[in-house]
Every structure is written in structure tokens, then in C-alpha cells.
Design a protein around this motif. Sequence first.
Motif, short mmCIF file in Angstrom:
data_model
loop_
_atom_site.label_atom_id
_atom_site.label_comp_id
_atom_site.label_asym_id
_atom_site.label_seq_id
_atom_site.Cartn_x
_atom_site.Cartn_y
_atom_site.Cartn_z
N GLY A 58 17.58 30.50 -47.06
CA GLY A 58 17.61 30.43 -48.53
C GLY A 58 18.93 30.90 -49.09
N LYS A 59 18.96 31.07 -50.41
CA LYS A 59 20.21 31.44 -51.07
C LYS A 59 20.39 32.96 -51.17
N LEU A 60 19.29 33.69 -51.24
CA LEU A 60 19.40 35.14 -51.40
C LEU A 60 19.67 35.81 -50.05
N GLU A 61 20.50 36.84 -50.07
CA GLU A 61 20.81 37.49 -48.80
C GLU A 61 19.65 38.38 -48.33
N ARG A 62 19.64 38.59 -47.02
CA ARG A 62 18.55 39.34 -46.39
C ARG A 62 18.37 40.73 -47.02
N ARG A 63 19.48 41.40 -47.25
CA ARG A 63 19.43 42.75 -47.83
C ARG A 63 18.63 42.74 -49.13
N LEU A 64 18.95 41.78 -49.99
CA LEU A 64 18.27 41.72 -51.28
C LEU A 64 16.80 41.38 -51.12
N LYS A 65 16.50 40.47 -50.19
CA LYS A 65 15.09 40.10 -50.01
C LYS A 65 14.27 41.27 -49.48
N GLU A 66 14.87 42.03 -48.57
CA GLU A 66 14.16 43.21 -48.06
C GLU A 66 13.92 44.20 -49.21
N SER A 156 9.02 34.85 -53.63
CA SER A 156 8.40 34.87 -52.30
C SER A 156 8.21 36.31 -51.82
N ALA A 157 9.05 37.23 -52.31
CA ALA A 157 8.90 38.63 -51.92
C ALA A 157 7.59 39.20 -52.46
N ALA A 158 7.27 38.83 -53.70
CA ALA A 158 6.01 39.31 -54.28
C ALA A 158 4.82 38.70 -53.55
#
Lengths: 187, 189
Positions: A58-66, A156-158
Motif C-alpha cells: 500500500g501507500k502508507l509506510e509500515r511504521r505508520l500502519k503499526e 484497515s488498521a481499525a
Amino acid sequence: MALIPYPQLESLPEEIRGHIEHFARDHGRPTLLRWMLAWSPPASAAVDELYHPVFTTGKLERRLKELLFVAASEQRRCFYCMGGHSRYLVNNFGYSPDLVEKMRRGEPDDALDEREHALVLFVRIAARDGANVTAQDLMKVREQGWDDDEIVEALSAASQAFFTNTLAQAMHIEDDVTEENGFDGYF
Amino acid sequence: MALISYPELAAAAEDVRAQYDQHRNEHAHFDELRHMLVRFPAALSAADGMYHRIMNEGHLGRMLREQIFLVTSHERGCSYAVAAHGRWLVANTDMSGTDVAALLRLEAVRGVSDRARALLAYTRKVAAAPYKIVAADLDDLYEVGWTQPEIVEALTVVSLSGWMNSYANSLGLQGSADRTQSAKTAEGS
């Protein structure tokens, strides 16, 4: 103690046992949620299809998704999910535990720019109750420059938190307490 | 109307369109949500993969899984999922719309055993507040014959419905009429 006993590893199908042992080799600890899910091999396989693709593409980086995931899990008070992924942020992205705690609560900090902070707040609203998300909430994140594809990705995180928090909380999964390398705290 | 516009399918990558079309033809559930997830193909793929496995494979029957999805979505106020699963139950089982409405209240319904209703009551409690589940809730299930693998399976359905409810509620999804209205708005009509 978990409300449901963990299945006996030796009684599991080889493929499922392999998943659990593979994780333990890679991370120096078992994943108790995955171990519990071994009661249901289809669910165990489903989690494989969920976690890595959603977190690593996806477009968001892993750090931000975590970070979004721990913020959602903090909002839903799931200590198992929040603890494991907060530790991941400490060990893999160099944040201090205090900073992770602050960020996941949605408090502003210099370590997080205004744009990312807005997304954390948005995901926390969705994690509390998606029905509470309003057009105004969306406007706020769009004003920070996030486009609709990125917003759907952030949500998707929620959703992920709903999935794993439900399992961990309903079964009272204990903390994954052992980490051979790096920070071993659970917070 | 949905809070975010539906993406143009024609503009999506070929493999994403193929993914969307493939499962669209397999079942009619959640077409609007799947359309929205074209914006984030990994989630579309995860939704299809999880749905297929969790709703079709394992010990519990499909009808009971649909009922769990229905009851837990209702508990979370996801009218979009309630409508989809209610339609499925009416179309694919002997249940009528009245039966579905009664099931949402966990009332006795023909074709739904007391044992199944006990499991549905448990899953509804999980959907409302999973942290409030205690050992006694499980004892009630063991007493009527549910096993640990079956209970874990039921929990995975509750989790899957949570995943989808969260997305659908956050995006304000309402159903096919909603998407038609969205398209008309985009066309300026």
C-alpha cells in the motif's frame, strides 16, 4: 490465564505447527494468538492472508500502519494487541516506550508530524465505533493532504484491530512475554 | 450516502479488477464494501480470502455462521451487514424475514436449536464487549455440547464480522441504492 486451553502442539496438523514454530524461530517467542487459532486451521490460514499483505503493501509506510494499529487497539483497550505491536515499534523503529504510549493515545508530539497525528486521531474514532465517523472527520484528514485511497488504507488498521482485539479479549490471551533480542517490555 | 466515493473500476489495475470480478461472481455479499476496497487492494484480497475460509471451512455449518455474522453485526449497529446476511438467510434457507427479525432478538425460531441459540447469545455478548467474557460463559456452551474448536471457530466469525462492520460503518456504507446514488452524484445528475 486464557479462558480456552491452547491446543497441544504435537496434535496439530504439520502445516499449522510449522506456522507457529516458524514464528517462534523468527521472533524468539511463540505467538499465543496464532497458537490458540490453531484450533481452527481455516482461521489460522485466514490470518496469514490478512496480516502481512495489509501491513506491508500500500501507500502508507509500515511504521505508520503499526502506529495506527496500536492507536486503534489502545482505543479498544486490547492489551495483548497493543503490547505486542508497541514493542514492535520500539524494537524496529527506535521509539521509546513513553513516546509510543503518548502517540497511541493520540497526543501530539514532535516525533509525529501534524499530518500523521491527524490520521491517528481519525483511526481512533473509527476504532471506538465506526458509526461515529462523520464527513467532518474525513474533511480533517483530507485537509492534511491524505487522499481517499490512503484513508481507506488507514481504516484497515481499525478493522484489523477489531479482528484481533475481539479474539484476544474474548479468550483472555496472555501477553507474549518473551523477546530474545531487543526491548522485552509489554506496555 | 457513502462518506467516500466509490472508485472507478475501469481505472483499477487489471489484477485488482480481476479479483473484484472473480468473487463478485461467487457471491453477492458486500459488493459495495468490496468495491470500496478496490482503493486498497491488499484489503480487498484479505477480505475475500478471510471470508472464503472463515465462512466456508471448518466444523460449523454455513447457516450457523451466517446467523452469527447477522447477530453480531446487528449488535454493532451495522445495518449494511445485517441486510446482506438477512437476505442470504431468506434466499438460501427456510427462514423468512420474520424469522430473521426474531433471530436478531434471539427469540425461538423454527430450525434454530436451543443449542445454536446459546452459541448465538455468546457471540452477541462477544460482539458487544469481548473483554466481559468470563469462564462461566464458556461453561454454558460446554454444557450444551459445544467444543473448544467449535467455539474458537465461532469467535473467528465474530472477528470477521467485526473487521467488516468496522469498515462498513466507518465508510457509511448502506447498500446498492447508496452506490447508485453515489454514481449519480458523481455524474452530476
